[in-house]
Design an enzyme around this catalytic site. Structure first.
Site, mmCIF file in Angstrom:
data_model
loop_
_atom_site.group_PDB
_atom_site.id
_atom_site.type_symbol
_atom_site.label_atom_id
_atom_site.label_comp_id
_atom_site.label_asym_id
_atom_site.label_seq_id
_atom_site.Cartn_x
_atom_site.Cartn_y
_atom_site.Cartn_z
ATOM 1 N N ASN A 10 0.803 -1.234 0.000
ATOM 2 C CA ASN A 10 0.000 0.000 0.000
ATOM 3 C C ASN A 10 0.834 1.282 0.000
ATOM 4 O O ASN A 10 0.283 2.370 -0.155
ATOM 5 C CB ASN A 10 -0.995 0.031 1.188
ATOM 6 C CG ASN A 10 -2.012 -1.086 1.075
ATOM 7 O OD1 ASN A 10 -2.619 -1.261 0.023
ATOM 8 N ND2 ASN A 10 -2.172 -1.853 2.130
ATOM 9 N N ARG A 17 -3.894 8.560 -0.922
ATOM 10 C CA ARG A 17 -4.993 8.259 0.004
ATOM 11 C C ARG A 17 -4.543 8.544 1.441
ATOM 12 O O ARG A 17 -3.345 8.487 1.744
ATOM 13 C CB ARG A 17 -5.398 6.767 -0.106
ATOM 14 C CG ARG A 17 -5.753 6.315 -1.514
ATOM 15 C CD ARG A 17 -7.026 6.978 -2.007
ATOM 16 N NE ARG A 17 -8.168 6.662 -1.180
ATOM 17 C CZ ARG A 17 -8.938 5.582 -1.335
ATOM 18 N NH1 ARG A 17 -8.694 4.725 -2.297
ATOM 19 N NH2 ARG A 17 -9.957 5.377 -0.546
ATOM 20 N N ASN A 73 10.791 -0.487 4.740
ATOM 21 C CA ASN A 73 9.522 -0.130 5.374
ATOM 22 C C ASN A 73 8.569 -1.280 5.039
ATOM 23 O O ASN A 73 7.993 -1.313 3.944
ATOM 24 C CB ASN A 73 8.975 1.196 4.842
ATOM 25 C CG ASN A 73 7.682 1.585 5.557
ATOM 26 O OD1 ASN A 73 7.056 0.755 6.231
ATOM 27 N ND2 ASN A 73 7.275 2.835 5.404
ATOM 28 N N ALA A 76 2.369 -3.042 6.510
ATOM 29 C CA ALA A 76 1.528 -3.934 7.329
ATOM 30 C C ALA A 76 2.188 -5.281 7.610
ATOM 31 O O ALA A 76 1.877 -5.933 8.620
ATOM 32 C CB ALA A 76 0.183 -4.138 6.638
ATOM 33 N N GLU A 97 15.025 -0.360 9.737
ATOM 34 C CA GLU A 97 13.571 -0.396 9.510
ATOM 35 C C GLU A 97 13.033 1.025 9.622
ATOM 36 O O GLU A 97 13.344 1.729 10.585
ATOM 37 C CB GLU A 97 12.931 -1.310 10.570
ATOM 38 C CG GLU A 97 11.416 -1.420 10.479
ATOM 39 C CD GLU A 97 10.841 -2.373 11.543
ATOM 40 O OE1 GLU A 97 11.624 -3.108 12.193
ATOM 41 O OE2 GLU A 97 9.609 -2.342 11.728
ATOM 42 N N HIS A 99 9.580 3.569 9.479
ATOM 43 C CA HIS A 99 8.136 3.800 9.428
ATOM 44 C C HIS A 99 7.905 5.300 9.344
ATOM 45 O O HIS A 99 8.502 6.070 10.114
ATOM 46 C CB HIS A 99 7.430 3.235 10.661
ATOM 47 C CG HIS A 99 7.542 1.753 10.741
ATOM 48 N ND1 HIS A 99 6.751 0.915 9.987
ATOM 49 C CD2 HIS A 99 8.377 0.963 11.445
ATOM 50 C CE1 HIS A 99 7.093 -0.331 10.234
ATOM 51 N NE2 HIS A 99 8.078 -0.346 11.118
ATOM 52 N N SER A 101 5.091 6.895 9.982
ATOM 53 C CA SER A 101 4.367 7.317 11.190
ATOM 54 C C SER A 101 5.065 6.744 12.426
ATOM 55 O O SER A 101 5.864 5.809 12.327
ATOM 56 C CB SER A 101 2.917 6.812 11.119
ATOM 57 O OG SER A 101 2.900 5.384 11.042
ATOM 58 N N ARG A 106 0.445 4.516 17.860
ATOM 59 C CA ARG A 106 -0.760 4.139 17.121
ATOM 60 C C ARG A 106 -1.546 3.061 17.855
ATOM 61 O O ARG A 106 -1.219 2.668 18.960
ATOM 62 C CB ARG A 106 -0.374 3.726 15.697
ATOM 63 C CG ARG A 106 0.205 4.941 14.931
ATOM 64 C CD ARG A 106 0.257 4.740 13.475
ATOM 65 N NE ARG A 106 -1.052 4.450 12.920
ATOM 66 C CZ ARG A 106 -1.223 3.946 11.686
ATOM 67 N NH1 ARG A 106 -0.179 3.701 10.933
ATOM 68 N NH2 ARG A 106 -2.427 3.706 11.246
HETATM 69 O O1 CA2 Z 1 4.196 4.497 8.964
HETATM 70 C C1 CA2 Z 1 4.563 3.631 8.170
HETATM 71 O O2 CA2 Z 1 5.459 3.799 7.361
HETATM 72 C C2 CA2 Z 1 3.839 2.288 8.158
HETATM 73 O O3 CA2 Z 1 4.790 1.250 7.880
HETATM 74 C C3 CA2 Z 1 2.787 2.346 7.078
HETATM 75 C C4 CA2 Z 1 1.890 1.116 7.047
HETATM 76 C C5 CA2 Z 1 1.293 0.833 8.417
HETATM 77 O O4 CA2 Z 1 0.623 -0.421 8.367
HETATM 78 C C6 CA2 Z 1 2.368 0.779 9.468
HETATM 79 O O5 CA2 Z 1 1.720 0.671 10.715
HETATM 80 C C7 CA2 Z 1 3.220 2.019 9.500
HETATM 81 C C8 CA2 Z 1 0.718 1.284 6.104
HETATM 82 C C9 CA2 Z 1 1.059 1.805 4.778
HETATM 83 C C10 CA2 Z 1 -0.210 2.068 4.080
HETATM 84 O O6 CA2 Z 1 -0.010 3.143 3.210
HETATM 85 C C11 CA2 Z 1 -1.096 3.776 2.784
HETATM 86 C C12 CA2 Z 1 -0.862 4.909 2.036
HETATM 87 C C13 CA2 Z 1 -1.917 5.646 1.599
HETATM 88 C C14 CA2 Z 1 -3.214 5.230 1.865
HETATM 89 C C15 CA2 Z 1 -3.440 4.073 2.579
HETATM 90 C C16 CA2 Z 1 -2.382 3.345 3.044
#
Ligand code: CA2
Length: 158
Positions: A10, A17, A73, A76, A97, A99, A101, A106
């Site tokens: 994603n 998004r 990164n 999920a 690693e 991230h 966020s 979270r």
């Molecule tokens: O903060 C990050 O880089 C994460 O690895 C992003 C993951 C999330 O599951 C981790 O907890 C933290 C999710 C990436 C999803 O990216 C999206 C981007 C735009 C819209 C929806 C999802």
């Protein structure tokens, strides 16, 4: 010095998004910044994204011969993938690693990365700049930051 950056599921939707969680910077823009830093630092960069766990495992395995440092990164898959954990354990160089966020701030589902136990360091919460910090740390780990940088940046207090 060869740096491989791998992005999980994603992340191709970054900037498109849910900008309130992940910001408005696209993955292409992150890639361009990483390429810019690699040029400055005299490193070779390969940058990947996949939504598929098996493809990510293949990429991690390919890093054994194609990269000196791995920045990942896992998105999920951080929270679920034993297959990626096992593949990371086989890589011999430093792994960072990233991230975007701060996963620690979270919800329960997004808080505990199973992969962190297989990496040298985790950078979370700095937004897309975390990738540049990871590249800098990776080069410092290998003693390969440009000599033109001050000792405080190249070597630090230790
Ligand atoms: O903060 C990050 O880089 C994460 O690895 C992003 C993951 C999330 O599951 C981790 O907890 C933290 C999710 C990436 C999803 O990216 C999206 C981007 C735009 C819209 C929806 C999802």
């Amino acid at each position: 010095m060869r740096i491989m950056i791998i992005n999980g599921p994603n992340l191709n939707l970054l900037g498109i998004r849910e900008p309130h969680i992940y910001g408005s910077t696209t993955l292409d823009a992150i890639k361009a910044s990483c390429e810019d830093f690699a040029r400055f630092a005299g490193a070779q960069l390969s940058f990947h994204q996949s939504n598929h766990e098996g493809v990510l495992v293949d990429l991690i395995q390919s890093a054994r011969t194609d990269a000196d440092v791995l920045i990942i990164n896992p998105a999920a898959y951080s929270f679920t993938s034993i297959a990626m954990y096992d593949a990371l354990k086989i890589f011999e160089g430093p792994i960072l690693e990233v991230h975007i966020s701060n996963i620690h701030a979270r919800d329960e589902l997004h808080r505990h990365s199973k992969l962190s136990a297989a990496v040298k360091a985790v950078i979370a919460g700095l937004g897309p700049y975390g990738y540049i910090v990871a590249m800098q740390a990776a080069m410092r780990e290998s003693g390969r930051l440009p000599a033109a940088l001050p000792v405080s940046i190249r070597v630090g207090p230790g």
